[in-house]
Design an enzyme around this catalytic site. Structure first.
Site, PDB file in Angstrom:
ATOM      1  N   LYS A 112       0.863  -1.183   0.000  1.00  0.00           N
ATOM      2  CA  LYS A 112       0.000   0.000   0.000  1.00  0.00           C
ATOM      3  C   LYS A 112       0.897   1.230   0.000  1.00  0.00           C
ATOM      4  O   LYS A 112       1.530   1.535   1.005  1.00  0.00           O
ATOM      5  CB  LYS A 112      -0.901  -0.011   1.229  1.00  0.00           C
ATOM      6  CG  LYS A 112      -1.955   1.081   1.234  1.00  0.00           C
ATOM      7  CD  LYS A 112      -2.937   0.850   2.373  1.00  0.00           C
ATOM      8  CE  LYS A 112      -4.154   1.756   2.294  1.00  0.00           C
ATOM      9  NZ  LYS A 112      -3.845   3.176   2.324  1.00  0.00           N
ATOM     10  N   ARG A 116      -8.920  11.675  -5.374  1.00  0.00           N
ATOM     11  CA  ARG A 116     -10.073  10.982  -4.784  1.00  0.00           C
ATOM     12  C   ARG A 116     -11.284  11.872  -4.702  1.00  0.00           C
ATOM     13  O   ARG A 116     -12.406  11.427  -4.759  1.00  0.00           O
ATOM     14  CB  ARG A 116      -9.716  10.595  -3.351  1.00  0.00           C
ATOM     15  CG  ARG A 116      -9.202   9.225  -3.185  1.00  0.00           C
ATOM     16  CD  ARG A 116      -9.353   8.822  -1.754  1.00  0.00           C
ATOM     17  NE  ARG A 116     -10.772   8.763  -1.413  1.00  0.00           N
ATOM     18  CZ  ARG A 116     -11.241   8.156  -0.360  1.00  0.00           C
ATOM     19  NH1 ARG A 116     -10.415   7.570   0.465  1.00  0.00           N
ATOM     20  NH2 ARG A 116     -12.527   8.130  -0.108  1.00  0.00           N
ATOM     21  N   LYS A 125      -6.405  -7.958  -3.071  1.00  0.00           N
ATOM     22  CA  LYS A 125      -7.453  -7.782  -4.076  1.00  0.00           C
ATOM     23  C   LYS A 125      -7.877  -9.117  -4.658  1.00  0.00           C
ATOM     24  O   LYS A 125      -7.036  -9.973  -4.908  1.00  0.00           O
ATOM     25  CB  LYS A 125      -6.951  -6.868  -5.198  1.00  0.00           C
ATOM     26  CG  LYS A 125      -6.612  -5.469  -4.739  1.00  0.00           C
ATOM     27  CD  LYS A 125      -6.021  -4.637  -5.864  1.00  0.00           C
ATOM     28  CE  LYS A 125      -5.625  -3.262  -5.345  1.00  0.00           C
ATOM     29  NZ  LYS A 125      -4.891  -2.484  -6.354  1.00  0.00           N
TER      30      LYS A 125
HETATM   31  P1  ATP Z   1      -6.355   5.276   3.606  1.00  0.00           P
HETATM   32  O1  ATP Z   1      -6.263   6.463   4.502  1.00  0.00           O
HETATM   33  O2  ATP Z   1      -6.161   3.967   4.306  1.00  0.00           O
HETATM   34  O3  ATP Z   1      -5.530   5.398   2.357  1.00  0.00           O
HETATM   35  P2  ATP Z   1      -8.697   5.816   2.065  1.00  0.00           P
HETATM   36  O4  ATP Z   1     -10.090   5.951   2.601  1.00  0.00           O
HETATM   37  O5  ATP Z   1      -8.022   6.999   1.498  1.00  0.00           O
HETATM   38  O6  ATP Z   1      -7.843   5.164   3.204  1.00  0.00           O
HETATM   39  P3  ATP Z   1      -9.113   3.258   0.912  1.00  0.00           P
HETATM   40  O7  ATP Z   1      -9.882   2.963  -0.308  1.00  0.00           O
HETATM   41  O8  ATP Z   1      -9.697   2.857   2.187  1.00  0.00           O
HETATM   42  O9  ATP Z   1      -8.704   4.772   0.870  1.00  0.00           O
HETATM   43  O10 ATP Z   1      -7.709   2.555   0.817  1.00  0.00           O
HETATM   44  C1  ATP Z   1      -7.109   2.410  -0.415  1.00  0.00           C
HETATM   45  C2  ATP Z   1      -6.179   3.574  -0.686  1.00  0.00           C
HETATM   46  O11 ATP Z   1      -4.856   3.113  -0.607  1.00  0.00           O
HETATM   47  C3  ATP Z   1      -6.358   4.094  -2.073  1.00  0.00           C
HETATM   48  O12 ATP Z   1      -7.232   5.188  -2.123  1.00  0.00           O
HETATM   49  C4  ATP Z   1      -4.962   4.481  -2.499  1.00  0.00           C
HETATM   50  O13 ATP Z   1      -4.756   5.870  -2.277  1.00  0.00           O
HETATM   51  C5  ATP Z   1      -4.044   3.736  -1.568  1.00  0.00           C
HETATM   52  N1  ATP Z   1      -3.231   2.704  -2.201  1.00  0.00           N
HETATM   53  C6  ATP Z   1      -1.897   2.594  -2.095  1.00  0.00           C
HETATM   54  N2  ATP Z   1      -1.429   1.538  -2.736  1.00  0.00           N
HETATM   55  C7  ATP Z   1      -2.484   0.922  -3.278  1.00  0.00           C
HETATM   56  C8  ATP Z   1      -2.634  -0.249  -4.066  1.00  0.00           C
HETATM   57  N3  ATP Z   1      -1.598  -0.996  -4.396  1.00  0.00           N
HETATM   58  N4  ATP Z   1      -3.874  -0.570  -4.446  1.00  0.00           N
HETATM   59  C9  ATP Z   1      -4.938   0.190  -4.098  1.00  0.00           C
HETATM   60  N5  ATP Z   1      -4.858   1.289  -3.355  1.00  0.00           N
HETATM   61  C10 ATP Z   1      -3.644   1.669  -2.952  1.00  0.00           C
END
Ligand code: ATP
Length: 616
Positions: free
Chosen positions: A263, A283, A433
């Site tokens: 991540k 986002r 995933k």
């Molecule tokens: P967080 O603060 O944990 O990033 P969030 O609410 O912004 O949470 P989530 O959809 O819950 O977003 O978590 C996925 C997020 O992680 C994505 O929005 C992206 O920005 C980030 N990310 C980083 N690496 C990856 C990856 N390999 N695949 C998908 N998302 C990724």
């Protein structure tokens, strides 16, 4: 469009803002969601008679989703100073201090502290009348347009002072909330959309265009054909569901073909390419054109189709360190690229998905197929444009030397091992995933799962003792370039600490010169350490983890130096170091030659500090 141009057709000229204020108050007061929704429905039926009225009203109810006007440049603090000037208040007055210190609460702010609009309402009430001057929502939208397009604080102040003259305190309070894009109505955006039109949410998810939604869905009784995504229109991202550990994640995806990815801690960005036109949607569907500087050539030359949408993460690659830079430097590096400054650091986009190719959306295909397409469409360039696919893809090795940022997992142990490695590398966590899943806008149902280490906030600077050193490489080769720092074991009253617990590894924050000074002072006391033949000095408590082992130890704590360290507010639970928590991205803030070694922070005080502050 013609709708914007003709003065009287903008919408909202027949709706008084005071009517909306009553609606807001009703919704806020109503207990049940059904009541809130029915109030809103009645408002639409009774007041939004012309099609254009819908958008005029909806953009005030959902201010966070409106992209027709730019940003106001008014976060609480600037808004406070503008309001103070607009109300011709002295900066030293009690009310001015209340506004400026809205978080803490100024003199007698009482329970409103922390809620800017309530603090503002309290101040406004003492200065504005009760009577409404009959401002319409068309007029209000006009004011807000000006506010967004005005260049400087003086202009913004003058617009606010006009608004204050045309409203009462109640109305102004809601305008403040609209400007801050948070109405606190206790009704979800989903409910508002559903009440507006059964297809509104779907259409918004794939266009991120509130105006278009209001125009297309003006008739509630007419269903809208489901629309697919298109290049140039932001789409709300597929989201990840949080899980608490590897086995929970594995259970949730049981029987599925699973890919596990690092991540990355950057900015979620959708790149829309339409020949040479590029959008970088975040986002929140802002188009970050600043990323075009330094990125547009790389993208146009290495994406091998005319039209596509990539989903991925924007980060900063540090070419001299050969690794990704810590979170938070994107804007700075984008700015440096715009100004043509030379730097070892550059923007790097990691595409982990593809949503559209040529003239078709591919979100309905499986992730596995999309990854295959991604590899055909994008030619990766190390440290600039990378793709993330299992067992390959990304050109950069992980700091641990591991080549893979993404693996196919066959068992929960695979997941667990990958997670542990990731955390030890101080990466943010992992994403799992389902390879058979399609990509769905705004979905958080569990096709993607995220697993992060537990973070807790640490407040202030921490005074810790240098207990070891690590040799650098490259420019710093052969010299100690990073330090292992420790916390003291809490000593008995009126005695000095006798043991130090390894806490974290820190190198950045000091200049080369300062580092040299520290190293020169400690050099006589550095003792080489050969693992596993030699045990560390007995007054140091360490774990057996190889990542922690320093190349040299400081022979005795009394000879060492205290440094103040800070970190990216996040503290992480650790198994690498002996202390129960470590810091993420720690930096040396100051070298404390003035502090004797025994004034080192002790573990208990640190743990108390962590627990007393809010966990996130
Ligand atoms: P967080 O603060 O944990 O990033 P969030 O609410 O912004 O949470 P989530 O959809 O819950 O977003 O978590 C996925 C997020 O992680 C994505 O929005 C992206 O920005 C980030 N990310 C980083 N690496 C990856 C990856 N390999 N695949 C998908 N998302 C990724």
């Amino acid at each position: 469009s013609a709708v914007d141009g003709g003065g009287s057709s903008i919408g909202g000229e027949d709706i008084k803002f005071s009517v909306m204020v009553s609606l807001f108050q009703w919704i806020q007061k109503s207990k049940s969601s059904a009541q809130k929704r029915s109030k809103f429905r009645k408002f639409l039926d009774a007041f939004c008679r012309k099609p254009q009225d819908n958008f005029a009203a909806m953009r005030l109810i959902l201010p966070g989703l409106d992209r027709e006007r730019g940003s106001y440049g008014l976060k609480e603090h600037v808004l406070a100073t503008c309001l103070i000037d607009a109300l011709a208040m002295s900066r030293d007055s009690d009310d001015a201090r209340r506004l400026l210190n809205w978080r803490k609460g100024g003199p007698k702010t009482g329970s409103n502290a922390g809620n800017f609009s309530l603090v503002a309402a309290e101040v406004l009430q003492r200065r504005q009348g009760m009577a409404s001057a009959g401002l319409t929502i068309k007029e209000l939208n006009g004011f807000l347009d000006h506010l967004a397009s005005s260049e400087n604080r003086a202009e913004k102040t003058s617009i606010l002072s006009d608004l204050i003259r045309k409203t009462n305190a109640q109305e102004m309070k809601w305008i403040v909330m609209i400007i801050l894009k948070d109405l606190k109505l206790g009704i979800s955006e989903k409910s508002i959309f559903h009440e507006f039109h059964p297809d509104a949410e779907d259409l918004f998810n794939v266009t991120c265009d509130l105006k278009l939604v209001c125009e297309k869905l003006r008739d509630r009784s007419q269903r809208h054909k489901r629309q697919d995504i298109e290049v140039g229109k932001a789409v709300r991202p597929q989201l990840a569901l949080r899980v608490s550990n590897a086995s929970a994640a594995w259970k949730k995806l049981h029987g599925k073909e699973v890919v596990v990815e690092c991540k990355f801690d950057g900015d979620r960005i959708q790149i829309h390419k339409n020949n040479s036109d590029l959008n970088f949607f975040s986002r929140n569907f802002f188009d970050h054109q600043e990323y075009a500087h330094g990125m547009s050539d790389v993208i146009t030359q290495n994406i091998l189709v005319n039209k596509c949408i990539l989903d991925g993460e924007m980060l900063v690659w540090d070419a001299s360190m050969n690794r990704f830079a810590e979170f938070g430097s994107n804007q700075e590096i984008a700015k440096a690229a715009r100004e043509g400054l030379d730097s070892d650091r550059q923007l790097c986009y990691i595409a982990f998905d593809i949503l559209y190719v040529g003239d078709t959306s591919v979100i309905h295909r499986s992730l596995k197929e999309r990854q295959e397409i991604l590899q055909k469409v994008v030619k990766p360039i190390k440290g600039r444009l990378e793709i993330l696919v299992p067992n390959g893809g990304l050109n950069a090795h992980r700091p641990s030397g591991e080549p893979c940022w993404s693996i196919i997992a066959h068992s929960v142990d695979d997941v667990d091992k990958f997670f542990k490695e990731t955390v030890e590398n101080r990466d943010e966590g992992i994403v799992l995933k389902d390879l058979t899943s399609k990509w769905e806008p705004s979905d958080r149902s569990g096709k993607w799962l995220k697993l992060k280490p537990e973070y807790v906030r640490a407040g202030s600077d921490l005074d810790v003792l240098i207990i070891g050193g690590y040799y650098g490489s490259g420019r710093h080769g052969g010299e100690v370039a990073q330090f292992l720092v420790g916390l003291a074991e809490r000593p008995a009253p009126n005695t000095y600490p006798r043991r130090f617990i390894s806490f974290c590894r820190v190198g950045t924050g000091v200049s080369d010169e300062e580092r040299n000074t520290i190293v020169t002072r400690l050099k006589p006391y550095f003792r080489k350490y050969e693992y596993p033949k030699q045990a560390p000095p007995t007054f140091y408590q360490v774990t057996n983890n190889a990542k922690e082992r320093p190349d040299v130890w400081v022979e005795s704590p009394e000879k060492s130096i205290i440094v103040s360290i800070t970190s990216d507010i996040r503290t992480i639970r650790t198994e690498v170091f002996a202390a129960p928590y470590s810091l993420r991205f720690p930096r040396i803030d100051r070298v404390r030659y003035d502090k004797p070694w025994h004034e080192c922070l002790d573990v208990q005080s640190f743990v108390d500090l962590v627990h007393s502050s809010n966990g996130t």
